[in-house]
Design a protein around this motif. Sequence first.
Motif, PDB file in Angstrom:
ATOM      1  N   TYR A 274      10.618   0.979   4.389  1.00  0.00           N
ATOM      2  CA  TYR A 274      10.664   1.069   5.853  1.00  0.00           C
ATOM      3  C   TYR A 274      12.034   1.528   6.336  1.00  0.00           C
ATOM      4  O   TYR A 274      12.157   2.351   7.259  1.00  0.00           O
ATOM      5  CB  TYR A 274      10.320  -0.293   6.455  1.00  0.00           C
ATOM      6  CG  TYR A 274      10.377  -0.329   7.965  1.00  0.00           C
ATOM      7  CD1 TYR A 274       9.380   0.263   8.729  1.00  0.00           C
ATOM      8  CD2 TYR A 274      11.443  -0.954   8.617  1.00  0.00           C
ATOM      9  CE1 TYR A 274       9.432   0.225  10.123  1.00  0.00           C
ATOM     10  CE2 TYR A 274      11.505  -0.987   9.994  1.00  0.00           C
ATOM     11  CZ  TYR A 274      10.501  -0.392  10.738  1.00  0.00           C
ATOM     12  OH  TYR A 274      10.562  -0.424  12.112  1.00  0.00           O
ATOM     13  N   LYS A 275      13.055   1.011   5.669  1.00  0.00           N
ATOM     14  CA  LYS A 275      14.410   1.432   6.033  1.00  0.00           C
ATOM     15  C   LYS A 275      14.591   2.937   5.813  1.00  0.00           C
ATOM     16  O   LYS A 275      15.083   3.659   6.703  1.00  0.00           O
ATOM     17  CB  LYS A 275      15.419   0.650   5.188  1.00  0.00           C
ATOM     18  CG  LYS A 275      16.856   1.118   5.336  1.00  0.00           C
ATOM     19  CD  LYS A 275      17.760   0.359   4.380  1.00  0.00           C
ATOM     20  CE  LYS A 275      19.183   0.917   4.415  1.00  0.00           C
ATOM     21  NZ  LYS A 275      20.076   0.227   3.464  1.00  0.00           N
ATOM     22  N   GLN A 276      14.157   3.419   4.679  1.00  0.00           N
ATOM     23  CA  GLN A 276      14.280   4.847   4.413  1.00  0.00           C
ATOM     24  C   GLN A 276      13.430   5.667   5.374  1.00  0.00           C
ATOM     25  O   GLN A 276      13.842   6.743   5.835  1.00  0.00           O
ATOM     26  CB  GLN A 276      13.869   5.130   2.968  1.00  0.00           C
ATOM     27  CG  GLN A 276      14.802   4.513   1.930  1.00  0.00           C
ATOM     28  CD  GLN A 276      14.341   4.790   0.515  1.00  0.00           C
ATOM     29  OE1 GLN A 276      13.324   5.449   0.309  1.00  0.00           O
ATOM     30  NE2 GLN A 276      15.091   4.283  -0.462  1.00  0.00           N
ATOM     31  N   GLN A 277      12.244   5.140   5.725  1.00  0.00           N
ATOM     32  CA  GLN A 277      11.390   5.854   6.667  1.00  0.00           C
ATOM     33  C   GLN A 277      12.050   5.968   8.038  1.00  0.00           C
ATOM     34  O   GLN A 277      12.055   7.045   8.656  1.00  0.00           O
ATOM     35  CB  GLN A 277      10.042   5.133   6.777  1.00  0.00           C
ATOM     36  CG  GLN A 277       9.086   5.785   7.765  1.00  0.00           C
ATOM     37  CD  GLN A 277       7.784   4.993   7.875  1.00  0.00           C
ATOM     38  OE1 GLN A 277       7.624   3.968   7.221  1.00  0.00           O
ATOM     39  NE2 GLN A 277       6.882   5.473   8.687  1.00  0.00           N
ATOM     40  N   ILE A 278      12.607   4.856   8.520  1.00  0.00           N
ATOM     41  CA  ILE A 278      13.251   4.870   9.831  1.00  0.00           C
ATOM     42  C   ILE A 278      14.481   5.772   9.818  1.00  0.00           C
ATOM     43  O   ILE A 278      14.718   6.553  10.750  1.00  0.00           O
ATOM     44  CB  ILE A 278      13.617   3.440  10.259  1.00  0.00           C
ATOM     45  CG1 ILE A 278      12.340   2.608  10.453  1.00  0.00           C
ATOM     46  CG2 ILE A 278      14.447   3.452  11.531  1.00  0.00           C
ATOM     47  CD1 ILE A 278      11.420   3.153  11.507  1.00  0.00           C
ATOM     48  N   VAL A 279      15.246   5.679   8.748  1.00  0.00           N
ATOM     49  CA  VAL A 279      16.448   6.515   8.668  1.00  0.00           C
ATOM     50  C   VAL A 279      16.068   7.986   8.642  1.00  0.00           C
ATOM     51  O   VAL A 279      16.651   8.823   9.358  1.00  0.00           O
ATOM     52  CB  VAL A 279      17.283   6.115   7.435  1.00  0.00           C
ATOM     53  CG1 VAL A 279      18.409   7.120   7.213  1.00  0.00           C
ATOM     54  CG2 VAL A 279      17.855   4.711   7.614  1.00  0.00           C
ATOM     55  N   LEU A 280      15.075   8.307   7.835  1.00  0.00           N
ATOM     56  CA  LEU A 280      14.658   9.707   7.747  1.00  0.00           C
ATOM     57  C   LEU A 280      14.047  10.181   9.060  1.00  0.00           C
ATOM     58  O   LEU A 280      14.273  11.333   9.491  1.00  0.00           O
ATOM     59  CB  LEU A 280      13.647   9.887   6.602  1.00  0.00           C
ATOM     60  CG  LEU A 280      14.197   9.654   5.185  1.00  0.00           C
ATOM     61  CD1 LEU A 280      13.078   9.759   4.159  1.00  0.00           C
ATOM     62  CD2 LEU A 280      15.301  10.652   4.871  1.00  0.00           C
ATOM     63  N   ARG A 281      13.280   9.305   9.711  1.00  0.00           N
ATOM     64  CA  ARG A 281      12.707   9.698  11.005  1.00  0.00           C
ATOM     65  C   ARG A 281      13.801   9.918  12.035  1.00  0.00           C
ATOM     66  O   ARG A 281      13.763  10.886  12.820  1.00  0.00           O
ATOM     67  CB  ARG A 281      11.725   8.627  11.488  1.00  0.00           C
ATOM     68  CG  ARG A 281      11.027   8.979  12.783  1.00  0.00           C
ATOM     69  CD  ARG A 281      10.095   7.866  13.195  1.00  0.00           C
ATOM     70  NE  ARG A 281       9.045   7.664  12.191  1.00  0.00           N
ATOM     71  CZ  ARG A 281       8.142   6.690  12.269  1.00  0.00           C
ATOM     72  NH1 ARG A 281       8.202   5.822  13.280  1.00  0.00           N
ATOM     73  NH2 ARG A 281       7.223   6.581  11.345  1.00  0.00           N
ATOM     74  N   ALA A 282      14.780   9.034  12.055  1.00  0.00           N
ATOM     75  CA  ALA A 282      15.890   9.198  13.007  1.00  0.00           C
ATOM     76  C   ALA A 282      16.676  10.477  12.705  1.00  0.00           C
ATOM     77  O   ALA A 282      17.048  11.236  13.621  1.00  0.00           O
ATOM     78  CB  ALA A 282      16.810   7.988  12.940  1.00  0.00           C
ATOM     79  N   GLN A 283      16.889  10.710  11.427  1.00  0.00           N
ATOM     80  CA  GLN A 283      17.575  11.951  11.073  1.00  0.00           C
ATOM     81  C   GLN A 283      16.757  13.174  11.475  1.00  0.00           C
ATOM     82  O   GLN A 283      17.307  14.192  11.933  1.00  0.00           O
ATOM     83  CB  GLN A 283      17.855  11.959   9.568  1.00  0.00           C
ATOM     84  CG  GLN A 283      18.879  10.921   9.129  1.00  0.00           C
ATOM     85  CD  GLN A 283      19.057  10.900   7.621  1.00  0.00           C
ATOM     86  OE1 GLN A 283      18.367  11.609   6.899  1.00  0.00           O
ATOM     87  NE2 GLN A 283      20.011  10.088   7.160  1.00  0.00           N
ATOM     88  N   GLY A 284      15.434  13.072  11.333  1.00  0.00           N
ATOM     89  CA  GLY A 284      14.591  14.183  11.764  1.00  0.00           C
ATOM     90  C   GLY A 284      14.638  14.395  13.265  1.00  0.00           C
ATOM     91  O   GLY A 284      14.676  15.548  13.738  1.00  0.00           O
TER      92      GLY A 284
END
Length: 385
Positions: A274-284
Motif C-alpha cells: 500500500y505504501k508503494q502504491q500510494i507513493v507511486l500514485r502520488a508520483q504519477g
Amino acid sequence: MAWNEPGNNGKNNDPWKQGGRDQGPPDLDEVFRNLGKKLGGVFGGKGGGSGNAGSGGSSILMIVVLIVAIAVWALSGFYTIKDAERGVILRFGQYHEEVGAGIHWKPTFIDTVTPVNTQEVRSLRADGFMLTQDQNLVRVTFEVQYRIFNARQYLFSVVDADSSLREATDAALRFVIGHSIMDDVLTRGREVVRQDTRIELESIIDPYNMGLTLVDVNFRDARPPEEVRDAFDDAIKAQEDQERFVQEATAYAREIEPRARGQVNRVMQEAEAYKQQIVLRAQGEVSRFEQLLPQYLAAPKVTRDRMYLETMEYVYSNTSKILVDVKNSNNLMYLPLDKLINQGAAATQGKAVTPLPARNSQDVSTAPVFPETSRASSPRTGSGR
C-alpha cells in the motif's frame, strides 16, 4: 515212514549212521574244545589233556565276552552336538576342549561331554518390595534377558551362573531403587531406572567372567503397596493429566505461533504494498500535473474545459443518471437510465425482470436531477476547473 526207518531198498536213511557206525549228533562241548585247541595253537598255546581243554574253552569264552564289551564300549562313545550348542569335554574331570555341532566320538568312562546352548535367549525375573530414597515402599518387577557366549566360563567360572545372575540382578535393582524417589519409579523415571539397572548389573557380573551377555533389561511393573494403591493411582492420574495438558498447550502454541507469524508477515507485506502504491500514485499525479502545466500556460481555457469534462465523466460514471422532461409541468416524466441498463443486462442473462413502477410529479422530488442548463449557468472564473 520215519527218517530213521530203512527204505524199500533196505538202506538206512539215518544221517548219523555212516559206514554202519552210529555217530550221533555233534557234541557242543567237543566243538568248543576243538575251537579252543585251534585258537590256542594260533596264540602259542599247547594242546594237552582234558584239563587243558577245559581251560582253553573258558579262555575262548572270556575272549568273546571281551570282544563284545569292546564293541559296546566303542559304539557307546558316539554322540551328537546340535547346531545351537557347544560341547564341553572333560577328560578325567578336567577341562579338555570344546567341540562344535556334528557327530563326534569320545572314549566312554574317560571323557564326559556337556552340551551348552549358546544361541538361546534366556530370561529371569526379579520381583519384590524395595525401599526408595524417600523412604517409600514399592513392589518392582524386572526381567533380564541374557545369552551364553562362552560355554567354558558358564560352566566353571562360578558354581551356578544362572543363580549368580539372579542374585546380581536383585542387588543391582535394589541399589538403583534405593537411590531413586518414588515418583520417578512409578511414573516418569522408569526409563532412567532401567538404564541405570543395566549399567549396574553389567558392572557387577563383569569381574566374575560368567560367560553371559545381557540382551535386554525390561522394567515390567512398579506398584505401591495395596493399602495405598488407590491414592497413588489418583496421584499418577493427576500427573498424567498435567503432562497431557502441557503437551496440548505446547501443541496449540506451536499451531498458533506460525499462523500469527504468517498474519504479521501478510499485514506487513500489504502495508508495504500500500505504501508503494500510494507513493507511486502520488508520483504519477505530480508527474501528470507537471506535464499539464505547460499546456495550461499555453491554452488555459481549453485546458480548463478538458479538465471539467474529464471530471464530469468520472463523476457521472459513478452516479445514477435520470433524464427529466421539464416541459410538462403537471406530470414530470423521466428515464432511470441506470435501472434500464441493469434490466437489459438481466434480460440478456435470462433472469426475471421486475417492471419499473410509474412515477408522478411527487416522486420526482426524491431523485437527483441534473438539468442540462447547469453547465451553462455555472459561472466561469479565471481559475475555473
